[in-house]
Design a protein around this motif. Structure first.
Motif, mmCIF file in Angstrom:
data_model
loop_
_atom_site.group_PDB
_atom_site.id
_atom_site.type_symbol
_atom_site.label_atom_id
_atom_site.label_comp_id
_atom_site.label_asym_id
_atom_site.label_seq_id
_atom_site.Cartn_x
_atom_site.Cartn_y
_atom_site.Cartn_z
ATOM 1 N N GLU A 370 2.306 -1.897 27.131
ATOM 2 C CA GLU A 370 0.805 -1.751 26.927
ATOM 3 C C GLU A 370 0.272 -3.189 26.893
ATOM 4 O O GLU A 370 0.979 -4.376 26.511
ATOM 5 C CB GLU A 370 0.731 -1.283 25.619
ATOM 6 C CG GLU A 370 1.249 -2.020 24.549
ATOM 7 C CD GLU A 370 2.913 -2.000 24.201
ATOM 8 O OE1 GLU A 370 3.544 -1.541 25.117
ATOM 9 O OE2 GLU A 370 3.250 -2.494 23.565
ATOM 10 N N HIS A 396 1.777 7.464 25.230
ATOM 11 C CA HIS A 396 2.315 6.566 24.253
ATOM 12 C C HIS A 396 1.676 5.368 24.500
ATOM 13 O O HIS A 396 1.073 4.450 23.517
ATOM 14 C CB HIS A 396 3.828 6.290 24.444
ATOM 15 C CG HIS A 396 4.492 5.296 23.477
ATOM 16 N ND1 HIS A 396 4.983 5.678 22.275
ATOM 17 C CD2 HIS A 396 4.689 4.060 23.827
ATOM 18 C CE1 HIS A 396 5.530 4.616 21.842
ATOM 19 N NE2 HIS A 396 5.205 3.563 22.701
ATOM 20 N N GLU A 397 1.518 4.798 25.748
ATOM 21 C CA GLU A 397 1.230 3.516 25.916
ATOM 22 C C GLU A 397 -0.438 3.536 25.697
ATOM 23 O O GLU A 397 -0.876 2.389 25.243
ATOM 24 C CB GLU A 397 1.434 2.963 27.788
ATOM 25 C CG GLU A 397 2.954 3.185 27.933
ATOM 26 C CD GLU A 397 3.586 2.404 27.033
ATOM 27 O OE1 GLU A 397 3.048 1.415 26.276
ATOM 28 O OE2 GLU A 397 4.621 2.828 26.876
ATOM 29 N N HIS A 400 -1.085 2.876 22.074
ATOM 30 C CA HIS A 400 -1.046 1.345 21.778
ATOM 31 C C HIS A 400 -2.537 0.551 21.784
ATOM 32 O O HIS A 400 -2.678 -0.451 21.309
ATOM 33 C CB HIS A 400 -0.135 0.439 22.652
ATOM 34 C CG HIS A 400 1.381 0.750 22.240
ATOM 35 N ND1 HIS A 400 1.786 0.261 20.798
ATOM 36 C CD2 HIS A 400 2.457 1.098 22.794
ATOM 37 C CE1 HIS A 400 3.183 0.501 20.964
ATOM 38 N NE2 HIS A 400 3.539 1.138 22.012
ATOM 39 N N GLU A 419 4.780 0.256 17.113
ATOM 40 C CA GLU A 419 5.539 1.331 17.465
ATOM 41 C C GLU A 419 5.905 2.560 16.995
ATOM 42 O O GLU A 419 5.914 3.538 17.403
ATOM 43 C CB GLU A 419 6.925 0.875 18.055
ATOM 44 C CG GLU A 419 6.928 -0.418 19.048
ATOM 45 C CD GLU A 419 6.388 0.085 20.400
ATOM 46 O OE1 GLU A 419 6.105 1.200 20.614
ATOM 47 O OE2 GLU A 419 6.201 -1.017 21.360
ATOM 48 N N ASN A 422 2.669 4.387 16.307
ATOM 49 C CA ASN A 422 2.253 5.096 17.951
ATOM 50 C C ASN A 422 3.197 6.256 18.226
ATOM 51 O O ASN A 422 2.569 6.998 18.956
ATOM 52 C CB ASN A 422 2.260 3.892 18.770
ATOM 53 C CG ASN A 422 1.788 4.354 20.155
ATOM 54 O OD1 ASN A 422 0.719 4.900 20.227
ATOM 55 N ND2 ASN A 422 2.181 3.868 21.205
ATOM 56 N N TYR A 485 10.706 2.709 16.223
ATOM 57 C CA TYR A 485 9.976 3.858 16.878
ATOM 58 C C TYR A 485 10.439 5.157 16.077
ATOM 59 O O TYR A 485 9.560 5.861 15.402
ATOM 60 C CB TYR A 485 10.425 3.839 18.156
ATOM 61 C CG TYR A 485 10.224 2.857 19.254
ATOM 62 C CD1 TYR A 485 10.900 1.620 19.324
ATOM 63 C CD2 TYR A 485 9.131 3.283 20.285
ATOM 64 C CE1 TYR A 485 10.424 0.754 20.303
ATOM 65 C CE2 TYR A 485 8.842 2.410 21.315
ATOM 66 C CZ TYR A 485 9.492 0.999 21.248
ATOM 67 O OH TYR A 485 9.144 0.206 22.162
#
Ligand SMILES: [Zn+2]
Lengths: 690, 301
Positions: A370, A396-397, A400, A419, A422, A485
């Motif tokens: 990201e 996911h990206e 960010h 993380e 996210n 994460y």
């Protein structure tokens, strides 16, 4: 007092940085500089500016390059960059010059500046990054000899005062004298509070073969972490960590004005808005502008194709190589889903563009990353539809953009804030659009949800490190994964189930709205949780953020004995049913023992199922190491389930959450038969070559 | 056409040797049970008093399997090791049986007799064991060849940007390695047949003769071998299609699944026997050995 209100370009206002730093400081004391176009200093009323802009845009002129994206700054715009960079493909190198305007918004006088020189992580095997990673990370391996580095050719104040000779390389995290990823530049004259400094830095970057995040692969270039980037001055000191194998980044917001020169055959994807394009016979010069962001990345490749789509007014451009076309619609629909979800959930995406780069498979180390307004995705081209890897990476990206992009927490020190939050967002979005049970895999009868996937990664290693720890201090890369994460995502799912989805949504919305374009810490998040929920939830975070224990409730034992008379001795009376009147009926005295295996404590509900179909729902504070519940019922216990709705995602063992009174081997036999079949096949395989 | 005729004749021979077929199935089942019994007790210990066992019967549950693996890792890895050992034993056991099996197809009219079958097995075992070692050498050779093939493909693919072309090249490389392995296995099949038919004492000579036979009957041998292999592939597709219809975990479904699986295993064993019988037929027809005087094993043994 003159006011310098520029975000940039200040080249038209040279006096601002003449002679010495303290002079500049004295001249520029605006803590929150609004953009040039609306300031009283750079007198250009908005209407006139817009008129001129329109005229020049119609005539195809280049004034578009000076256009602002936001009428009002969204951030403090502390670190502002004007960069000119040239890609030299045959040397896999960049030649660049940056003018950095940095505002001292602190109450301190600044005596030195700190810079990240991330590319030096790939300079040799002695860098902290290479030592920690061993040349292997994120499923890719460093190719020896294909080193990467950044050299500062010249560093001076805008007035020409040379600072190059004063450069020092420091290693604040590990004292590794061979690491050159942090540069300290002492200032001869301190920069006063409210002052600003302008520096001109000439640099040369040798890109590594793509290993982690950035580099080249053939003619594909992913240019990230590439320019001298100033650290964050925070709480009386510089927060400027070395580049670690398990760390990401932290930077102040600002305006990026970047001009990229590439050979004409190259297609460029970059952060921000493309405001002008110029060409010569051999080169293409692209001018990008990005506001209220804290990084700038770009990619170049002669083979790139572009797929353009819109989500409302947001222009989405996906850059991909032609044979990866099969994935285009999957990436685009995934990010549009994410845009939609975030908009409704916590707030709209404010930038006018979103750029996606799909690196070639051979450069997969550059994928799944990201940058503000630019993300890299990645997946093998043949990925079947039932395996939602492309969607997962894209979502996911994109997430960010919120958690890191706008809510710019410190990724070095509190990685869970980007993380973890996210990953929690990713689970929710994937679940909403692709089904909770099928959000990762729905293929050949095998289904895996993202929540399960993240939980599995967490439960294998739940207690080596606390979540809150500088990323490079985690036991290893796996522990970083768990604590940055998976575990935080499980923690937030558990919190959501504890407080209710509505409250949780309100928490996330408040946290985002309050902390966007700022640098929140874990304490800020906890404060929002407490405030919105109206409960003091510190006990929750004290366990899960700061401690290394684990959560595991289990049904230890159950028993039922026939009794003659009715005797009711339950310790938890509230939810018990009324005593049975008919004494001729058989009465069973049953005991249930629940156990807390881990150190962590959370209130938990459980269900006691009786053979006559009766169900008693109870709750337990979860504090005791074990607890006994007793019942007198006209039937025996069939089974007991702790946390029947699977609310405690932090529980590391769901299997021991149930206990059946009468053993059932139906499932066991079924699985055994399946295994038998596979063993028979395997044996036949051996026999074939006999 | 001779290949098809050989296949039909081979299949008939296999059908005539139903007892042998069944015997092989029983052996396969017994060997599998040796492993499945401890595996089942491991499963029972972990799942029998938990609802998760029932859940697994209904559907695949990633999280439950993850917990199982985490908490039973030493036992699971022990089972895997045991599986490998068992595989090797089964491999040797089949090498032992092969002589006896092939002899059954030399004279299919003769009644099956367990005693003489086992005696034949013993009689040929030393030679078949040597052939097994040669087979092992062939596998190693193919493995080495495959690294050369993949290196060549890598070199070729290095200059190709297109990932689809790269993938196809790799797939072709993998396919050619597999074909090579099957091809060598076919030659070794004929070496086994020659060993039995001619009571050939020197296995290297048998291999040489087998190579000569395959060279001079290249088309026929390939059509027959890969024709039967194709049949095995069809069987696999058929199995998975029918298996897809069986959903749920009712007793009926479990029973039906078990029956389907065992029918598949039996069919596959039949195909394995078919390889031997059909190739034996092809070899004898092509070599002009229509009638055959069985060797007097008892006297020599
Ligand atoms: Zn991430």
């Amino acid at each position: 007092m003159k006011k310098c209100l520029d975000a940039e370009p200040c080249s038209i206002r040279k006096p601002l940085l003449n002679k010495a730093v303290h002079v500049v400081g004295a001249w520029c004391t605006m803590p929150l500089p609004p953009p040039c176009v609306v300031s009283s200093r750079c007198i250009m009323p908005l209407q006139i500016f817009m008129f001129l802009l329109l005229g020049l845009w119609i005539s195809g002129g280049n004034l578009k390059a000076q256009s602002q994206i936001f009428q009002q700054p969204l951030s403090q715009r502390i670190a502002n960059y004007q960069i000119k960079v040239r890609l030299i493909p045959e040397q896999k190198a960049l030649q660049g010059e940056e003018i950095l305007t940095w505002h001292n918004t602190s109450p301190d006088s600044i005596h030195e500046l700190y810079f990240h020189l991330y590319m030096n992580a790939f300079r040799n095997l002695k860098s902290t990054f290479m030592k920690e990673s061993g040349g292997r990370l994120r499923h890719s391996r460093f190719e020896h000899g294909k080193w990467g580095y950044i050299e500062i050719k010249n560093l001076q104040l805008i007035d020409g005062t040379d600072l190059t000779s004063a450069i020092q390389y420091v290693s604040p995290d590990d004292n590794n004298s061979d690491d050159m990823t942090v540069m300290k530049v002492p200032l001869s004259i301190p920069l006063p509070p409210g002052g600003k400094v302008r520096l001109r830095i000439e640099f040369h970057v040798q890109l590594p073969r793509v290993f982690v995040r950035a580099g080249y692969c053939g003619d594909f270039f992913m240019v990230g972490q590439w320019f001298p980037k100033i650290g964050v001055y925070q709480n009386g000191s510089w927060n400027c960590h070395q580049y670690h194998a398990t760390s990401e980044f932290f930077a102040d917001f600002g305006v990026y004005d970047v001009t990229i020169e590439v050979p004409k055959s190259f297609v460029v994807a970059a952060s921000g808005v493309l405001v002008a394009v110029d060409s010569t016979d051999t080169t293409r010069i692209l001018h990008y502008r990005s506001e209220d962001v804290h990084d700038f990345a770009w990619a170049a490749d002669p083979l790139f194709k572009i797929a353009k789509e819109f989500y409302k007014n947001i222009e989405i451009n996906l850059y991909f190589r032609p044979w990866r076309k099969k994935l285009v619609s999957r990436y685009l629909s995934a990010v549009k889903n994410a845009l939609n979800y975030f908009e409704n959930w916590i707030g709209p995406y404010p930038y006018p563009t979103l750029t996606l780069v799909d690196p070639p498979l051979a450069a997969s180390g550059a994928g799944g990353m990201e940058y503000p307004t630019l993300i890299t995705v990645g997946s093998p081209w043949w990925m079947p539809k039932g395996f939602r890897l492309p969607e997962m990476v894209a979502i996911h990206e994109f997430g960010h953009q919120y958690w890191y992009g706008m809510v710019a927490s410190n990724e070095f020190e509190e990685a869970w804030l980007d993380e973890g939050i996210n990953t929690y967002s990713e689970i929710r979005i994937l679940g909403t659009f692709y089904g909770t049970r099928t959000s990762v895999l729905d293929l050949w009868g095998i289904q895996i949800g993202d929540d399960e996937l993240q939980w599995t990664s967490y439960m294998f290693m739940p207690q080596f490190d606390p979540i809150l720890r500088p990323t490079w201090e985690y036991l290893n890369h796996r522990s970083y994964g768990v604590n940055a994460y998976h575990k935080p995502a499980m923690m937030l799912l558990t919190l959501e189930n504890y407080l209710g989805t509505e409250t949780m949504d309100q928490i996330m919305r408040t946290y985002f709205q309050r902390w966007k374009f700022k640098h929140p810490t874990s304490k800020d998040f906890i404060q929002v949780v407490n405030e919105v929920s109206g409960q003091k939830m510190d006990w929750f975070f004290e366990q899960f953020l700061y401690e290394t224990g684990y959560l595991d409730y289990a049904v230890h034992s159950i028993s039922s004995k026939r009794q003659r008379t009715i005797a009711k001795i339950a310790t938890s009376q509230d939810s018990l049913q009324a005593p049975i009147k008919d004494s001729t009926k058989a009465v069973y005295h049953s005991e249930v023992i629940l156990k807390r295996n881990g150190e962590f404590i959370l209130p938990v509900t459980f269900e006691v199922h009786f053979t006559n179909g009766n169900v008693i729902v109870e709750s337990w504070s979860g504090r005791e190491r074990w607890v006994k519940f007793e019942y007198d019922e006209p039937a025996k216990i069939d089974y007991v389930t702790i946390d029947p709705q699977k609310k405690l995602w932090l529980d590391i063992d769901f299997v021991n959450n149930t206990l059946i009174a009468k053993k059932s081997i139906k499932g066991v036999n079924f699985i055994s038969l399946k295994w038998l079949f596979w063993i028979q096949n395997l044996l036949q395989f051996f026999a074939f070559f006999s | 056409m001779i290949a098809f005729k050989a296949f039909v004749a081979g299949s008939l021979m296999v059908w005539q040797r139903r007892k042998l077929w069944l015997g092989l199935y029983v052996c396969n089942l017994i060997f599998a049970l040796v492993l499945i019994i401890p595996a089942r007790s491991l499963l029972a210990r972990f799942f029998a008093d938990r609802l998760a066992g029932g859940t697994l019967a209904e559907q695949f549950d990633f999280a439950i399997w993850a917990v199982f693996l985490k908490q039973n890792f030493p036992s699971v890895s022990l089972l895997f090791n045991l599986m490998f050992v068992l595989g090797v034993i089964y491999w040797l056991f089949n090498a032992f049986l092969n002589g006896g099996i092939l002899m059954q197809f030399v004279n299919p009219e003769q009644k099956f007799n367990l005693g003489s079958f086992l005696t034949t097995c013993c009689y040929f075992f030393v030679r078949f064991f040597r052939l097994l070692l040669i087979g092992l050498g062939v596998i190693v050779l193919v493995f080495l060849l495959s690294s050369v093939i993949f290196a060549l493909v890598g070199l070729l693919a290095g200059n190709i940007e297109n990932e689809i072309v790269k993938s196809i090249l790799r797939l072709l490389a993998a396919g050619s390695v597999l074909l090579l392995l099957l091809f060598f296995n076919m030659i070794l099949d004929y070496a086994k047949i020659i060993t039995v038919v001619w009571d050939e004492l020197k296995v290297l000579k048998a291999v040489r003769l087998a190579m000569g036979f395959v060279r001079s009957n290249f088309g026929k041998t390939l059509i027959l071998y890969f024709g039967i292999s194709f049949l095995a592939l069809i069987l696999l597709v058929l199995y998975f299609s029918i298996h897809g219809w069986l959903k749920g975990a009712s007793a009926m479904v479990i029973l039906a699944t078990f029956l389907l699986q065992q029918i598949y295993i039996i069919s596959k064993l039949g195909i394995r026997l078919d390889f031997f019988a059909s190739q034996m037929y092809l070899y004898r027809q092509t070599s002009g050995i229509v009638t055959f005087e069985p060797i007097e094993i008892i006297n020599e043994a």
